[in-house]
Design a protein around this motif. Structure first.
Motif, PDB file in Angstrom:
ATOM      1  N   GLN A  42      42.755  27.021  28.207  1.00 61.52           N
ATOM      2  CA  GLN A  42      42.185  27.272  26.886  1.00 61.52           C
ATOM      3  C   GLN A  42      40.740  27.760  26.975  1.00 61.52           C
ATOM      4  N   GLU A  43      40.188  27.801  28.180  1.00 61.90           N
ATOM      5  CA  GLU A  43      38.852  28.373  28.389  1.00 61.90           C
ATOM      6  C   GLU A  43      38.918  29.881  28.181  1.00 61.90           C
ATOM      7  N   GLU A  44      37.906  30.445  27.555  1.00 62.29           N
ATOM      8  CA  GLU A  44      37.841  31.896  27.425  1.00 62.29           C
ATOM      9  C   GLU A  44      37.435  32.498  28.760  1.00 62.29           C
ATOM     10  N   ARG A  45      38.204  33.488  29.212  1.00 60.72           N
ATOM     11  CA  ARG A  45      37.881  34.163  30.465  1.00 60.72           C
ATOM     12  C   ARG A  45      38.570  35.512  30.524  1.00 60.72           C
ATOM     13  N   GLY A  46      38.051  36.375  31.371  1.00 57.45           N
ATOM     14  CA  GLY A  46      38.641  37.694  31.544  1.00 57.45           C
ATOM     15  C   GLY A  46      39.805  37.641  32.525  1.00 57.45           C
ATOM     16  N   VAL A  47      40.719  38.602  32.408  1.00 54.20           N
ATOM     17  CA  VAL A  47      41.887  38.636  33.287  1.00 54.20           C
ATOM     18  C   VAL A  47      42.483  40.039  33.322  1.00 54.20           C
ATOM     19  N   PHE A  48      43.095  40.391  34.457  1.00 57.35           N
ATOM     20  CA  PHE A  48      43.874  41.619  34.581  1.00 57.35           C
ATOM     21  C   PHE A  48      45.263  41.256  35.088  1.00 57.35           C
ATOM     22  N   VAL A  49      46.280  41.951  34.579  1.00 60.05           N
ATOM     23  CA  VAL A  49      47.639  41.808  35.092  1.00 60.05           C
ATOM     24  C   VAL A  49      48.059  43.144  35.678  1.00 60.05           C
ATOM     25  N   ILE A  67      36.930  36.931  25.875  1.00 55.22           N
ATOM     26  CA  ILE A  67      36.979  37.012  24.417  1.00 55.22           C
ATOM     27  C   ILE A  67      38.133  36.214  23.820  1.00 55.22           C
ATOM     28  N   MET A  68      38.978  35.633  24.697  1.00 56.94           N
ATOM     29  CA  MET A  68      40.096  34.808  24.208  1.00 56.94           C
ATOM     30  C   MET A  68      40.458  33.821  25.298  1.00 56.94           C
ATOM     31  N   SER A  69      41.298  32.855  24.957  1.00 54.98           N
ATOM     32  CA  SER A  69      41.696  31.855  25.950  1.00 54.98           C
ATOM     33  C   SER A  69      42.411  32.532  27.118  1.00 54.98           C
ATOM     34  N   PHE A  70      42.326  31.909  28.283  1.00 55.62           N
ATOM     35  CA  PHE A  70      42.977  32.459  29.473  1.00 55.62           C
ATOM     36  C   PHE A  70      44.473  32.597  29.245  1.00 55.62           C
ATOM     37  N   GLU A  71      45.079  31.614  28.607  1.00 53.30           N
ATOM     38  CA  GLU A  71      46.508  31.667  28.323  1.00 53.30           C
ATOM     39  C   GLU A  71      46.852  32.905  27.498  1.00 53.30           C
ATOM     40  N   LYS A  72      46.141  33.111  26.415  1.00 49.79           N
ATOM     41  CA  LYS A  72      46.421  34.255  25.550  1.00 49.79           C
ATOM     42  C   LYS A  72      46.119  35.573  26.262  1.00 49.79           C
ATOM     43  N   LEU A 106      39.133  36.258  36.240  1.00 50.27           N
ATOM     44  CA  LEU A 106      37.691  36.334  36.404  1.00 50.27           C
ATOM     45  C   LEU A 106      37.074  34.980  36.064  1.00 50.27           C
ATOM     46  N   THR A 107      36.131  34.547  36.868  1.00 48.47           N
ATOM     47  CA  THR A 107      35.458  33.297  36.556  1.00 48.47           C
ATOM     48  C   THR A 107      34.661  33.468  35.271  1.00 48.47           C
ATOM     49  N   ILE A 108      34.351  32.352  34.663  1.00 47.14           N
ATOM     50  CA  ILE A 108      33.534  32.375  33.458  1.00 47.14           C
ATOM     51  C   ILE A 108      32.145  32.891  33.838  1.00 47.14           C
ATOM     52  N   PRO A 109      31.620  33.873  33.118  1.00 48.94           N
ATOM     53  CA  PRO A 109      30.315  34.452  33.477  1.00 48.94           C
ATOM     54  C   PRO A 109      29.222  33.387  33.590  1.00 48.94           C
ATOM     55  N   GLU A 110      28.415  33.525  34.621  1.00 50.07           N
ATOM     56  CA  GLU A 110      27.332  32.592  34.902  1.00 50.07           C
ATOM     57  C   GLU A 110      26.009  33.354  34.805  1.00 50.07           C
ATOM     58  N   GLU A 111      25.185  32.995  33.822  1.00 46.95           N
ATOM     59  CA  GLU A 111      23.942  33.742  33.605  1.00 46.95           C
ATOM     60  C   GLU A 111      22.982  33.533  34.776  1.00 46.95           C
ATOM     61  N   GLY A 174      14.733  42.275  29.275  1.00 46.85           N
ATOM     62  CA  GLY A 174      15.326  41.402  28.274  1.00 46.85           C
ATOM     63  C   GLY A 174      16.836  41.378  28.206  1.00 46.85           C
ATOM     64  N   ALA A 175      17.514  42.276  28.910  1.00 38.78           N
ATOM     65  CA  ALA A 175      18.971  42.224  28.924  1.00 38.78           C
ATOM     66  C   ALA A 175      19.428  40.968  29.675  1.00 38.78           C
ATOM     67  N   LYS A 176      20.482  40.324  29.187  1.00 35.37           N
ATOM     68  CA  LYS A 176      21.033  39.165  29.875  1.00 35.37           C
ATOM     69  C   LYS A 176      21.964  39.637  30.992  1.00 35.37           C
ATOM     70  N   VAL A 177      21.864  39.006  32.136  1.00 36.02           N
ATOM     71  CA  VAL A 177      22.684  39.381  33.289  1.00 36.02           C
ATOM     72  C   VAL A 177      23.513  38.173  33.722  1.00 36.02           C
ATOM     73  N   TYR A 178      24.800  38.410  33.899  1.00 34.57           N
ATOM     74  CA  TYR A 178      25.718  37.362  34.332  1.00 34.57           C
ATOM     75  C   TYR A 178      26.427  37.816  35.601  1.00 34.57           C
ATOM     76  N   ARG A 179      26.766  36.868  36.450  1.00 34.91           N
ATOM     77  CA  ARG A 179      27.603  37.198  37.604  1.00 34.91           C
ATOM     78  C   ARG A 179      28.982  36.563  37.409  1.00 34.91           C
ATOM     79  N   ILE A 180      29.986  37.218  37.955  1.00 34.36           N
ATOM     80  CA  ILE A 180      31.364  36.734  37.870  1.00 34.36           C
ATOM     81  C   ILE A 180      32.020  36.899  39.229  1.00 34.36           C
ATOM     82  N   GLU A 181      33.121  36.210  39.410  1.00 31.44           N
ATOM     83  CA  GLU A 181      33.929  36.367  40.613  1.00 31.44           C
ATOM     84  C   GLU A 181      35.379  36.596  40.188  1.00 31.44           C
ATOM     85  N   GLY A 182      36.148  37.207  41.059  1.00 33.06           N
ATOM     86  CA  GLY A 182      37.556  37.459  40.761  1.00 33.06           C
ATOM     87  C   GLY A 182      38.460  36.733  41.740  1.00 33.06           C
ATOM     88  N   GLN A 183      39.551  36.176  41.229  1.00 35.77           N
ATOM     89  CA  GLN A 183      40.580  35.559  42.067  1.00 35.77           C
ATOM     90  C   GLN A 183      41.895  36.283  41.813  1.00 35.77           C
TER      91      GLN A 183
END
Length: 199
Positions: A42-49, A67-72, A106-111, A174-183
């Protein structure tokens, strides 16, 4: 939001969810939620299929942003990869039985921690992807992009800003920068064992 990696059993569930969602659509049924999914779905995270047939790409659609739950996101990306990828005809039931299903979570973005002078030291090329946000602008580059193009951390920051349609140095202003990882989790063979691919 905190960073979060999927456990192996969660990755296996994600691939199974993608496959059963496509199978339901092929059987003209409404896709159903899997029972007993971990709360993390139910955590919001990015994903590719990604779908492959005989080693060739057959569909790949995803949601790079959380932008939506991992399940959705898994269910919607699976449907889109199978039936809405403009590069391919919609998947047919006879072919799907021979396809391999892959899910990239994709992991949840970490600022990144300020000040901006330390940003480059917080980025590991080949491991981290980047996301930049400034007002309504947002851009994301996956971890493999930096490796494929030979970017160092500073160039990677600049290119991500360009992807967000900002000036290259927006990360300094002033732009916010986040790092992510992919599994990446995928079937070894159609409907077979599911493993995690190590980048």
């Amino acid at each position: 939001m905190s960073k979060y990696h999927l456990l192996k059993n969660e990755g296996i569930m994600a691939v199974k969810l993608a496959r059963q969602t496509i199978e339901a659509m092929l059987n003209n049924e409404t896709p159903k939620r899997m029972e007993n999914l971990p709360l993390n779905f139910q955590e919001e995270r990015g994903v590719f299929v990604t779908l492959t047939l005989d080693g060739e790409l057959r569909g790949c659609i995803g949601y790079p942003y959380p932008i939506m739950s991992f399940e959705k996101a898994v269910m919607k990306a699976a449907i889109s990869a199978a039936f809405e990828d403009p590069r391919f005809f919609p998947v047919e039931k006879k072919d799907f039985k021979k396809m391999i299903v892959e899910v990239t979570a994709l992991t949840i973005p970490e600022e990144l921690e300020p000040p901006f002078m330390s940003y480059a030291n917080q980025i590991q090329i080949g491991k981290h992807g980047l996301m930049v946000e400034y007002q309504e602008n947002r851009g994301l580059l996956l971890p493999q992009v930096a490796t494929e193009h030979g970017f160092d951390p500073v160039e990677f920051l600049c290119q991500t800003c360009i992807k967000a349609e900002l000036i290259p140095m927006a990360w300094k202003y002033g732009a916010k920068v986040y790092r992510i990882e992919g599994q990446i989790f995928h079937e070894v063979e159609p409907e077979g064992e599911i493993v995690e691919e190590k980048l």
